[in-house]
Write a protein that holds these residues in place. Structure first.
Motif: not given
Length: 307
Positions: A247-257, A186-192
């Motif tokens: 873990y949060a920072f390891s997710l490539p789609a994430v811009d802000k934690v 889901l996170l990757d799809r949102i980023a796309q």
């Protein structure tokens, strides 16, 4: 195993870190909101200055309690922060949603905000959703907010909604114990879709720091999973806060934690944990077997490691 290098193309952790000032009673003993009336502004000012000095540039707010007013009295000058404002629920009526968003800026002492988030994706799916979004686009057009978005859960098709509305930001709950939004893609799809992904609930509403005796009845069967997670982190010489942020920072789609803090002391602990190296862990082995139970838990736990 998940390798932290997956997010190597992202900014440094401190540049991706956002804060939300927490006001729940069980989290604020000795903190900003529980300080004597005359000292609350100073405590908030110290928290914000600590954030600014560390390089944090985003503050997330909610339209509840006294936090907006306290923030409005305590911004450093000049303020380096972009502020994210959340709406009240659509159940209060579209007029109220718009008026309260404007009121939030007034309470925050800001001429404009960075992001306005609809508090629930469900508010945008019904018959009134398109009209509500159009109202908020009007606020953006008037320069009151730079970007628009919404909050969503792991179960919602937030990527399709983001694409349909042209959302700038989507905030999703995801953490070490509840990895569903990441595992499902889901996170990757949102980023796309072109929207920024902001991660909330990174400390699992404090459950990462709760002892077995603190668990509510409906979470009792997760005690073994929590114990297993802590044992594996101890074996890897990584504490829960450090692991949650890694873990949060390891997710490539994430811009802000988004990390919730109730004092400058908690913020310093979060910043230290964000900078600390963490061993290459098998993140999937640390998730709970029934992570959906976290979302139904209304309690919040004190971040004891940051006290």
């Amino acid at each position: 195993m998940t390798n932290l290098s997956a997010s190597a193309d992202k900014a440094a952790p401190i540049d991706r870190l956002a804060i939300a000032v927490v006001t729940e009673p069980e989290r604020v003993r000795g903190a900003v909101i529980s300080a004597p009336a005359g000292a609350r502004e100073d405590a908030m000012r110290f928290l914000l200055q600590t954030a600014a000095d560390a390089g944090v540039r985003t503050v997330a707010t909610k339209p509840q309690g006294d936090a907006e007013r306290l923030l409005g009295q305590a911004w450093p000058f000049p303020s380096p922060f972009g502020v994210t404002v959340r709406t009240v629920g659509l159940a209060e009526g579209a007029d109220r949603v718009e008026a309260r968003a404007r009121r939030s800026l007034e309470r925050l002492g800001l001429p404009r905000g960075d992001v306005l988030l609809v508090s629930s994706a469900a508010d945008l799916l019904g018959a009134e959703g398109r009209a509500l979004w159009s109202r908020l686009e009007g606020l953006k057009a008037k320069g009151l907010f730079r970007r628009l978005g919404f909050c969503a859960s792991a179960e919602e098709a937030a990527d399709g909604l983001a694409r349909r509305l042209g959302a700038d930001v989507v905030q999703v709950g995801c953490n070490l114990l509840d990895q569903r939004a990441a595992r499902s893609g889901l996170l990757d799809r949102i980023a796309q879709t072109g929207a920024e992904v902001h991660l909330s609930s990174v400390f699992a509403r404090g459950l990462l720091f709760a002892g077995g005796e603190d668990l509510p009845a409906h979470m009792a069967d997760q005690a073994q999973g929590l114990s297993r997670m802590r044992r594996r982190l101890a074996e890897g010489r990584c504490d829960p806060m450090q692991a949650a942020l890694a873990y949060a920072f390891s997710l490539p789609a994430v811009d802000k934690v988004i990390a919730s803090v109730s004092s400058a002391a908690e913020l310093r602990a979060v910043i230290a944990a964000a900078h600390a190296p963490c061993p290459n862990l098998d993140w999937s082995s640390l998730a709970l077997d029934a992570p959906a139970a976290i979302a139904t838990d209304a309690r919040r736990y004190r971040i004891s490691s940051a006290a």
